[in-house]
Design a protein around this motif. Structure first.
Motif, PDB file in Angstrom:
ATOM      1  N   ILE A 126       0.803  -1.477   0.383  1.00 25.08           N
ATOM      2  CA  ILE A 126      -0.414  -0.168   0.029  1.00 25.08           C
ATOM      3  C   ILE A 126       1.317   0.996   0.006  1.00 25.08           C
ATOM      4  N   LEU A 127       0.201   1.895  -0.984  1.00 24.79           N
ATOM      5  CA  LEU A 127       0.980   3.343  -0.893  1.00 24.79           C
ATOM      6  C   LEU A 127       0.530   4.749  -0.036  1.00 24.79           C
ATOM      7  N   VAL A 128       0.688   5.205   0.610  1.00 25.32           N
ATOM      8  CA  VAL A 128       0.610   5.787   1.426  1.00 25.32           C
ATOM      9  C   VAL A 128       1.202   7.115   1.308  1.00 25.32           C
ATOM     10  N   VAL A 129       0.288   8.463   0.384  1.00 28.69           N
ATOM     11  CA  VAL A 129       1.354   9.648   0.201  1.00 28.69           C
ATOM     12  C   VAL A 129       0.485  10.254   1.320  1.00 28.69           C
ATOM     13  N   LEU A 130       1.029  11.326   2.333  1.00 25.40           N
ATOM     14  CA  LEU A 130       0.891  12.329   3.133  1.00 25.40           C
ATOM     15  C   LEU A 130       0.649  13.533   2.136  1.00 25.40           C
ATOM     16  N   GLU A 159       5.181  13.663   2.009  1.00 25.60           N
ATOM     17  CA  GLU A 159       5.518  12.633   2.651  1.00 25.60           C
ATOM     18  C   GLU A 159       4.968  11.576   1.912  1.00 25.60           C
ATOM     19  N   PHE A 160       5.692  10.165   2.052  1.00 27.19           N
ATOM     20  CA  PHE A 160       5.526   9.691   0.928  1.00 27.19           C
ATOM     21  C   PHE A 160       5.743   7.707   1.475  1.00 27.19           C
ATOM     22  N   TYR A 161       4.783   6.994   2.121  1.00 26.37           N
ATOM     23  CA  TYR A 161       5.794   5.722   2.575  1.00 26.37           C
ATOM     24  C   TYR A 161       5.064   4.537   1.848  1.00 26.37           C
ATOM     25  N   ILE A 162       5.566   3.171   1.695  1.00 28.65           N
ATOM     26  CA  ILE A 162       4.751   1.942   1.652  1.00 28.65           C
ATOM     27  C   ILE A 162       4.626   1.177   2.908  1.00 28.65           C
ATOM     28  N   THR A 163       3.066   0.166   3.034  1.00 25.57           N
ATOM     29  CA  THR A 163       2.785  -0.782   4.590  1.00 25.57           C
ATOM     30  C   THR A 163       2.980  -1.766   3.424  1.00 25.57           C
ATOM     31  N   ALA A 166       8.738   4.281  -3.361  1.00 22.72           N
ATOM     32  CA  ALA A 166       8.948   4.136  -1.929  1.00 22.72           C
ATOM     33  C   ALA A 166       9.704   3.149  -1.358  1.00 22.72           C
ATOM     34  N   THR A 167       9.942   3.312  -0.208  1.00 22.07           N
ATOM     35  CA  THR A 167      10.164   2.358   1.174  1.00 22.07           C
ATOM     36  C   THR A 167       9.225   2.678   2.146  1.00 22.07           C
ATOM     37  N   LYS A 168       9.472   1.592   2.955  1.00 25.91           N
ATOM     38  CA  LYS A 168       9.113   1.856   4.503  1.00 25.91           C
ATOM     39  C   LYS A 168       9.160   2.940   5.284  1.00 25.91           C
ATOM     40  N   ARG A 169      10.395   3.922   4.963  1.00 21.96           N
ATOM     41  CA  ARG A 169      10.889   5.083   5.424  1.00 21.96           C
ATOM     42  C   ARG A 169      10.104   5.817   4.666  1.00 21.96           C
ATOM     43  N   HIS A 170      10.143   7.115   5.423  1.00 20.23           N
ATOM     44  CA  HIS A 170       8.914   8.236   5.348  1.00 20.23           C
ATOM     45  C   HIS A 170      10.142   9.175   3.662  1.00 20.23           C
ATOM     46  N   GLN A 171       9.957   9.673   2.943  1.00 19.73           N
ATOM     47  CA  GLN A 171      10.424  10.300   1.533  1.00 19.73           C
ATOM     48  C   GLN A 171       9.743  11.279   1.769  1.00 19.73           C
TER      49      GLN A 171
END
Length: 249
Positions: free
Chosen positions: A42-46, A50-54, A100-105
């Motif tokens: 799952i891609l999360v974009v704030l 910031e964005f990251y995957i889970t 994306a990575t699990k780390r916020h970028q």
């Protein structure tokens, strides 16, 4: 049972996102995200860039300032417009994939004062730029984002959209669309070609000869317009002699 947990018989798991509690679930609550296999994310974009995957574990909890939450497609190209605080607050445009990575970028960079104007995943975005303030007399412009700037890394600065004072930037309906994918057909074609060519170059060259595999008599008959109703096996010895005589004429 399988159905109550969102499993399909193909092994994928159907996942929904419930914005009221900022959690995902398998019980059809909220917005359907798609069917997930074990290696998908799952891609999360704030809204701060910031964005990251889970993974798609139902115990995951997500932030309140979600801009986009969806099944991650590593090949999807995003277009962002932002006021870049590192460049006098001018509006910049950039096109990128979310590696994306699990780390916020952050695709807006490190300066927290940069401000996102627009983010879209339309393949060929059209943007209407309206000028304001001292530049309000300038006519509005339509910009084709895909032609305006090439796709680069999300870490790239992007390209300055204008130096004039902006009133607004809005996305218009696209007039260009991606061509339908023909990957399956082309893959099948390539595979069959590979299979035919496994015999080596010599066989490939022979196959180019339209008379390959034909007897001399068949070639003569085709040249003279005659149709041979018999195979070579049907000929007697006398017929063979006639064939030899014909071929020498």
């Amino acid at each position: 049972g399988l159905k109550s947990h969102g499993h399909s018989t193909l092994g994928g798991r159907k996942v929904w996102f419930d914005p009221d509690v900022n959690r995902i679930n398998y019980d059809e609550n909220g917005r359907f995200l798609g069917e997930f296999n074990d290696d998908e994310s799952i891609l999360v974009v704030l809204d701060n860039g910031e964005f990251y995957i889970t993974n798609f574990d139902a115990n995951n909890h997500y932030e309140d300032n979600i801009l986009r939450l969806e099944k991650w497609d590593e090949h999807k190209i995003w277009t962002a417009i932002l006021y870049d605080a590192d460049n006098e607050g001018y509006p910049y445009i950039k096109r990128f994939t979310m590696d994306a990575t699990k780390r916020h970028q952050n695709f807006m960079g490190e300066n927290p004062n940069s401000k996102l104007i627009l983010l879209t995943d339309t393949a060929f975005p059209r943007l209407k730029v309206t000028y304001g303030g001292v530049d309000a007399v300038r006519p509005a412009e339509d910009i084709d984002a895909e032609q305006f700037i090439a796709q680069k890394s999300f870490k790239a600065k992007g390209k300055r959209l204008t130096t004039w004072k902006l009133e607004s930037i809005e996305e218009l309906e696209p007039t260009r669309f991606p061509e339908p994918s023909t990957d399956d057909d082309s893959t099948k074609g390539n595979n069959s070609d590979d299979a035919e060519n496994t015999g080596g170059n010599e066989e490939s060259v022979e196959n180019l000869d339209p008379d390959a595999g034909k007897s001399e008599q068949q070639i003569i008959d085709e040249l003279t317009g005659q149709t041979n109703l018999f195979s070579d096996k049907d000929f007697t010895e006398d017929d063979k002699k006639d064939q030899d005589w014909l071929s020498k004429q």
